[in-house]
Design an enzyme around this catalytic site. Structure first.
Site, PDB file in Angstrom:
ATOM      1  N   HIS A   1      -8.874  53.288  44.215  1.00  0.00           N
ATOM      2  CA  HIS A   1      -8.179  53.652  45.366  1.00  0.00           C
ATOM      3  C   HIS A   1      -7.620  52.693  45.978  1.00  0.00           C
ATOM      4  CE1 HIS A   1      -7.093  56.114  48.916  1.00  0.00           C
ATOM      5  NE2 HIS A   1      -7.213  57.112  48.113  1.00  0.00           N
TER       6      HIS A   1
ATOM      7  N   ASP B   1     -10.676  62.850  43.134  1.00  0.00           N
ATOM      8  CA  ASP B   1     -10.300  63.583  41.871  1.00  0.00           C
ATOM      9  C   ASP B   1     -11.040  63.393  40.728  1.00  0.00           C
ATOM     10  OD1 ASP B   1      -7.705  64.203  43.070  1.00  0.00           O
ATOM     11  OD2 ASP B   1      -6.975  62.301  42.666  1.00  0.00           O
TER      12      ASP B   1
HETATM   13  N1  CMC Z   1      -8.823  52.072  35.646  1.00  0.00           N
HETATM   14  C1  CMC Z   1      -8.802  50.710  35.154  1.00  0.00           C
HETATM   15  N2  CMC Z   1      -8.329  49.770  36.019  1.00  0.00           N
HETATM   16  C2  CMC Z   1      -7.865  49.984  37.213  1.00  0.00           C
HETATM   17  C3  CMC Z   1      -8.146  51.110  37.711  1.00  0.00           C
HETATM   18  C4  CMC Z   1      -8.260  52.566  36.676  1.00  0.00           C
HETATM   19  N3  CMC Z   1      -8.588  53.411  37.179  1.00  0.00           N
HETATM   20  N4  CMC Z   1      -7.511  51.432  38.842  1.00  0.00           N
HETATM   21  C5  CMC Z   1      -7.218  50.048  39.273  1.00  0.00           C
HETATM   22  N5  CMC Z   1      -7.360  49.247  38.224  1.00  0.00           N
HETATM   23  C6  CMC Z   1      -7.418  47.810  38.194  1.00  0.00           C
HETATM   24  C7  CMC Z   1      -5.954  47.360  38.040  1.00  0.00           C
HETATM   25  O1  CMC Z   1      -5.537  47.300  36.646  1.00  0.00           O
HETATM   26  C8  CMC Z   1      -5.756  46.141  38.629  1.00  0.00           C
HETATM   27  O2  CMC Z   1      -6.401  45.078  37.655  1.00  0.00           O
HETATM   28  P1  CMC Z   1      -5.851  43.433  37.900  1.00  0.00           P
HETATM   29  O3  CMC Z   1      -6.036  43.409  39.120  1.00  0.00           O
HETATM   30  O4  CMC Z   1      -6.584  42.880  36.877  1.00  0.00           O
HETATM   31  O5  CMC Z   1      -4.598  43.681  37.595  1.00  0.00           O
HETATM   32  C9  CMC Z   1      -6.661  46.206  39.966  1.00  0.00           C
HETATM   33  O6  CMC Z   1      -7.703  47.304  39.440  1.00  0.00           O
HETATM   34  C10 CMC Z   1      -6.130  46.722  41.176  1.00  0.00           C
HETATM   35  O7  CMC Z   1      -5.462  48.024  40.730  1.00  0.00           O
HETATM   36  P2  CMC Z   1      -3.928  48.486  41.483  1.00  0.00           P
HETATM   37  O8  CMC Z   1      -3.192  49.287  40.716  1.00  0.00           O
HETATM   38  O9  CMC Z   1      -3.409  47.052  41.805  1.00  0.00           O
HETATM   39  O10 CMC Z   1      -4.311  49.133  42.727  1.00  0.00           O
HETATM   40  P3  CMC Z   1      -3.532  50.128  43.573  1.00  0.00           P
HETATM   41  O11 CMC Z   1      -4.155  49.859  44.794  1.00  0.00           O
HETATM   42  O12 CMC Z   1      -1.980  49.820  43.418  1.00  0.00           O
HETATM   43  O13 CMC Z   1      -3.793  51.481  42.889  1.00  0.00           O
HETATM   44  C11 CMC Z   1      -4.481  53.512  42.222  1.00  0.00           C
HETATM   45  C12 CMC Z   1      -4.676  52.352  43.459  1.00  0.00           C
HETATM   46  C13 CMC Z   1      -5.264  54.725  42.850  1.00  0.00           C
HETATM   47  C14 CMC Z   1      -3.204  54.040  41.913  1.00  0.00           C
HETATM   48  C15 CMC Z   1      -5.222  53.209  41.086  1.00  0.00           C
HETATM   49  O14 CMC Z   1      -6.559  52.696  41.268  1.00  0.00           O
HETATM   50  C16 CMC Z   1      -5.147  54.204  39.854  1.00  0.00           C
HETATM   51  O15 CMC Z   1      -4.061  54.109  39.245  1.00  0.00           O
HETATM   52  N6  CMC Z   1      -6.289  55.060  39.685  1.00  0.00           N
HETATM   53  C17 CMC Z   1      -6.148  55.939  38.583  1.00  0.00           C
HETATM   54  C18 CMC Z   1      -5.506  57.491  38.992  1.00  0.00           C
HETATM   55  C19 CMC Z   1      -6.103  57.894  40.415  1.00  0.00           C
HETATM   56  O16 CMC Z   1      -7.276  58.159  40.161  1.00  0.00           O
HETATM   57  N7  CMC Z   1      -5.659  58.187  41.173  1.00  0.00           N
HETATM   58  C20 CMC Z   1      -6.024  58.814  42.571  1.00  0.00           C
HETATM   59  C21 CMC Z   1      -6.217  58.198  43.695  1.00  0.00           C
HETATM   60  S1  CMC Z   1      -7.180  59.185  44.938  1.00  0.00           S
HETATM   61  C22 CMC Z   1      -6.248  60.589  45.355  1.00  0.00           C
HETATM   62  C23 CMC Z   1      -4.910  60.617  45.566  1.00  0.00           C
HETATM   63  O17 CMC Z   1      -4.544  59.769  46.168  1.00  0.00           O
HETATM   64  O18 CMC Z   1      -4.093  61.530  45.285  1.00  0.00           O
END
Ligand code: CMC
Length: 427
Positions: A305, A362
């Site tokens: 998140h 989720d």
């Molecule tokens: N699985 C594997 N690696 C992950 C995941 C994951 N679900 N989420 C983040 N990472 C890693 C990402 O690869 C990055 O690694 P590195 O620093 O080595 O490059 C690090 O963690 C930080 O990730 P980010 O993408 O920069 O973080 P963000 O804040 O931009 O993204 C997020 C947040 C929710 C989009 C992301 O965690 C994600 O894609 N999660 C899976 C989708 C999901 O479950 N979304 C629902 C969110 S909650 C409900 C809502 O908002 O609707």
């Protein structure tokens, strides 16, 4: 006002007011920054930028806290109802009994949609994703209710907010009915908001439908947990669309479109599909390895998140509710075992520990929704139905804010500089 912050550029100091909210980090008010320095600030993804002032929802991501108008989400999920939370978000305080009764009556009286709206559905393919239908039909509402699109009039705003909250279950249930080839079911006013939605979704004209109180409770809890979540992508979209003066139906349609993405609300559908694909706990290591592999775009859906870096308090409530609901309904779903095992393995894995990745809202919601009988394609629709309350409350707060301006971000331009046009024959 909490004082000043000074930004030093090329040896010259520029003081900016530091503003304090009631809780949470202070913000540096840089509204005059460009005018004074000729520079823009750069923050794609808004990781450090407060886009507005808001009194609705507070999140402390490090402590795993989520408050609506000051009330912790776990208390609301445990003790309140979705209608009460809707009233709270819209009006700022919990209602006394008469206020709640009047609010419920108003919402109940707005649940029907114009009969002509039903013809819209027939324009869609039967296999259309219900989020595509929701987006189109909600956007079309402004054509049906032009009497509530004057956004400058607080009374018209209230009517359109009530209409959106009330009609969303009807529109969502109709999307489901269309996909399974069953007749649309009209709302029934003696049922609660949530029982009515379940009846419109699952009943057929051929026999009476008694909503199961266990399912009604579980559904209501899920609605509460999804009602609002501060300045997330879809809410920011609704605010940005609304900042131009666009009507609320169009703004909410824009919010629905944003919510659909798999990084946002679409993750609940993707998470259950992923858990089903994993199938049995012995395949979990394979998926964990894929999630950690930077050459593989796969991510653990329902994990991570932007704001929560400890745990998502909504996931905590849902994790417990998933076991309770399945127990009460006497359902044994191997997907829940896979989810629990996956959570345990991921939480001990250094990759997830280092990046502070925890289950989000989720991760467990799909297990409950599936037990209730919803196909995965409806999951994000249910999120949208509940989040409509947050969208309209945030939209109304924005329009009522005297400091509100059209949203217009700046950019760091990296394209070609000015050059002269060359006619096609000489290129
Ligand atoms: N699985 C594997 N690696 C992950 C995941 C994951 N679900 N989420 C983040 N990472 C890693 C990402 O690869 C990055 O690694 P590195 O620093 O080595 O490059 C690090 O963690 C930080 O990730 P980010 O993408 O920069 O973080 P963000 O804040 O931009 O993204 C997020 C947040 C929710 C989009 C992301 O965690 C994600 O894609 N999660 C899976 C989708 C999901 O479950 N979304 C629902 C969110 S909650 C409900 C809502 O908002 O609707």
């Amino acid at each position: 006002m909490a004082g000043n912050s000074t930004i030093s550029i090329d040896g010259k100091d520029f003081p900016y007011p530091t503003l304090s909210g009631t809780t949470g980090p202070d913000v540096i008010d840089i509204r005059k920054f460009y005018g004074q320095t000729g520079l823009f600030t750069y923050d794609p993804g808004f990781t450090s930028t407060a886009s507005c002032e808001s009194g609705l929802t507070y999140i402390d991501g490090d402590a795993g806290v989520l408050l609506h108008r000051g009330y912790p989400i776990d208390q609301l999920a445990e003790k309140s109802s979705f209608m009460e939370v809707a009233y709270l978000l819209l009006n700022g305080e919990l209602p006394v009994k008469d206020e709640l009764d009047a609010f419920v009556t108003t919402i109940t009286r707005h649940t029907m949609v114009h009969e002509q709206l039903a013809t819209f559905y027939r324009g869609f393919r039967r296999d259309a994703h219900p989020m595509a239908i929701l987006c189109g039909v909600v956007g079309a509402l402004s054509a049906f209710y032009p009497d509530s699109t004057n956004v400058g009039d607080p009374q018209e705003r209230t009517i359109s907010m009530h209409r959106l909250i009330a009609k969303m279950p009807t529109i969502a249930a109709m999307a489901y009915k269309y996909s399974v080839g069953q007749p649309f079911v009209y709302p029934k006013n003696d049922l609660s908001y949530t029982a009515n939605f379940l009846r419109m979704t699952f009943s057929v004209p051929a026999e009476e439908y008694e909503p199961d109180p266990i399912i009604v409770d579980a559904m209501d809890k899920i609605f509460i947990l999804h009602a609002d979540h501060e300045q997330n992508a879809s809410t920011s979209t609704v605010r940005l669309a609304g900042s131009s003066g666009a009507n609320p139906f169009a703004c909410v349609a824009a919010g629905i479109a944003t919510l659909w993405g798999p990084a946002h609300g679409g993750a609940n559908e993707a998470a259950l599909n992923m858990l089903r694909e994993i199938g049995t706990p012995d395949r979990i290591p394979e998926y964990i390895a894929r999630a950690k592999n930077k050459d593989d775009p796969f991510r653990l859906m329902g994990f991570g998140h932007r704001v929560y870096k400890n745990f998502d308090p909504r996931a905590k409530v849902l994790s417990k509710a998933a076991s309770e609901v399945l127990d009460k309904l006497n359902i044994s779903d191997p997907v829940l075992d896979t989810a629990r095992e996956l959570e345990q393995i991921a939480l001990k894995d250094q990759y997830f520990v280092d990046r502070k990745l925890y289950p989000n809202v989720d991760f467990y919601s799909g297990v409950i929704l599936s037990a209730i009988g919803f196909p995965t394609t409806m999951f994000t629709v249910l999120f949208a139905l509940a989040r409509t309350v947050g969208w309209v409350a945030q939209w109304n707060e924005m329009i009522s804010d005297p400091e509100q301006k059209i949203g217009r971000p700046r950019q760091l331009y990296t394209g070609p500089t000015q050059r002269d046009y060359i006619p096609v024959e000489t290129r």
